[in-house]
Design an enzyme around this catalytic site. Structure first.
Site, short mmCIF file in Angstrom:
data_model
loop_
_atom_site.label_atom_id
_atom_site.label_comp_id
_atom_site.label_asym_id
_atom_site.label_seq_id
_atom_site.Cartn_x
_atom_site.Cartn_y
_atom_site.Cartn_z
N ASP A 53 7.13 -3.28 3.30
CA ASP A 53 6.20 -2.70 2.32
C ASP A 53 6.92 -1.85 1.27
O ASP A 53 6.32 -1.50 0.25
CB ASP A 53 5.21 -1.76 3.04
CG ASP A 53 3.92 -2.46 3.46
OD1 ASP A 53 3.48 -3.34 2.72
OD2 ASP A 53 3.37 -2.08 4.52
N GLN A 92 -0.31 -1.45 8.93
CA GLN A 92 -1.45 -1.58 8.00
C GLN A 92 -2.10 -0.23 7.76
O GLN A 92 -2.38 0.52 8.70
CB GLN A 92 -2.46 -2.59 8.58
CG GLN A 92 -3.59 -2.96 7.64
CD GLN A 92 -3.12 -3.70 6.38
OE1 GLN A 92 -2.15 -4.43 6.40
NE2 GLN A 92 -3.83 -3.50 5.29
N LYS A 119 -2.26 -12.10 6.23
CA LYS A 119 -0.80 -11.99 6.27
C LYS A 119 -0.23 -12.92 7.34
O LYS A 119 0.78 -13.59 7.13
CB LYS A 119 -0.39 -10.53 6.53
CG LYS A 119 -0.64 -9.63 5.31
CD LYS A 119 -0.49 -8.15 5.61
CE LYS A 119 -0.95 -7.32 4.40
NZ LYS A 119 -0.88 -5.87 4.61
N1 GUN Z 1 -3.38 -1.33 2.89
C1 GUN Z 1 -3.73 -1.75 1.64
N2 GUN Z 1 -2.68 -2.31 1.03
C2 GUN Z 1 -1.64 -2.25 1.89
C3 GUN Z 1 -0.29 -2.67 1.82
O1 GUN Z 1 0.21 -3.22 0.82
N3 GUN Z 1 0.47 -2.43 2.93
C4 GUN Z 1 -0.03 -1.82 4.02
N4 GUN Z 1 0.78 -1.62 5.04
N5 GUN Z 1 -1.28 -1.41 4.11
C5 GUN Z 1 -2.08 -1.63 3.06
#
Ligand code: GUN
Length: 273
Positions: free
Chosen positions: A115, A92, A48
């Protein structure tokens, strides 16, 4: 059978996001909180950050130890909510077991919730209002379906997995586009029978679950799950070699949904409210 190339579409989207960021009055700033040292999460967060750099979005990774107390994390989120410079906040997942995930997600300001996981954004999606952000993976999948001109209205969409991250928002987004949606999960009986009814199949489980012929030769198979097999090879939920001759479209793993999730997240992170 047509391979749905998420990698190349994601690059096109990232180029567009970079162009958009260049023309903004402010530089977007994404704050990513990572609690603990889950190896997969570390890789996702690093990816990211790399993508953010590529499109000109500022990013800050806040790494906290596994033992971090819930209260500390909630205070940290409050601080980021109040920080004018920070335009996006992502915690996350998964979080350590002693932390209440829903409490944490709820603490994020909906206008910074890149998100799309907060109750306000989830609720808006559910009742047909425009959320500030759509969850990255389902949004990326919709972009991929649209890129390949897949018709959604009136189609049977079968989703395997009911997570808040993929399954549930995917169902809402397909429903909004007038698909007939079936959600399968660990209690679903005769899952193969359900899979065979799919015009569009989305599997988001994290283990090899799709090992049957599709019912329709024009069907679309979207493989979200990503994990390593017993030989250490990166693979998805779908037995590609077995399933692909029976469908019209399929995403590869890697190179399908994964890069689309990142591009979709960067699109979200470029929005400032
Ligand atoms: N863990 C797995 N996929 C995601 C996601 O799209 N966002 C976040 N914050 N954590 C994740």
């Amino acid at each position: 059978m047509i391979l749905m190339d998420g990698k190349s579409l994601s690059e096109k989207i990232l180029d567009k996001v970079a162009e958009r960021v260049k023309n903004l009055e402010r530089i977007p700033h994404l704050a990513v909180i990572l609690v603990g040292d889950d190896p997969a999460s570390k890789i996702y967060v690093a990816n990211k950050k790399k993508a953010a750099e590529k499109v000109g979005i500022k990013s800050t990774i806040i790494e906290l130890p596994y033992e971090t107390e819930e209260k500390y994390l909630l205070d940290k989120i409050e601080e980021l909510n109040d920080d004018f410079d920070v335009t996006g906040i992502l915690v996350q997942l998964p979080l350590p077991k002693h932390i209440d995930k829903n409490k944490v997600v709820t603490a994020i300001s909906p206008k910074k919730d890149v998100d799309g996981f907060t109750p306000e954004n989830v609720g808006k999606l559910a009742i047909g209002l425009e959320p500030y952000f759509y969850p990255a993976t389902p949004q990326g999948i919709m972009m991929l379906l649209d890129e390949y001109g897949i018709e959604i209205e009136g189609k049977n969409a079968v989703i395997i997995g009911r997570s808040n991250i993929v399954g549930k928002p995917m169902a809402q987004m397909l429903l909004r586009r007038n698909a007939t949606v079936t959600i399968c999960h660990s209690y679903t009986k005769e899952i193969e029978e359900k899979i065979k009814t799919a015009d569009i199949l989305v599997s988001a489980v994290g283990k090899k679950i799709v090992r049957c012929k599709m019912g329709y030769k024009n069907s679309v198979v979207i493989d979200v799950g990503i994990h390593r097999d017993s030989y250490g090879k990166v693979t998805g939920d779908v037995d590609f070699d077995y399933v692909s001759p029976s469908c019209g479209y399929i995403t590869p793993t890697p190179g399908g949904v994964g890069p689309m999730t990142i591009a979709s997240l960067m699109y979200n992170a470029s929005k400032i409210y």
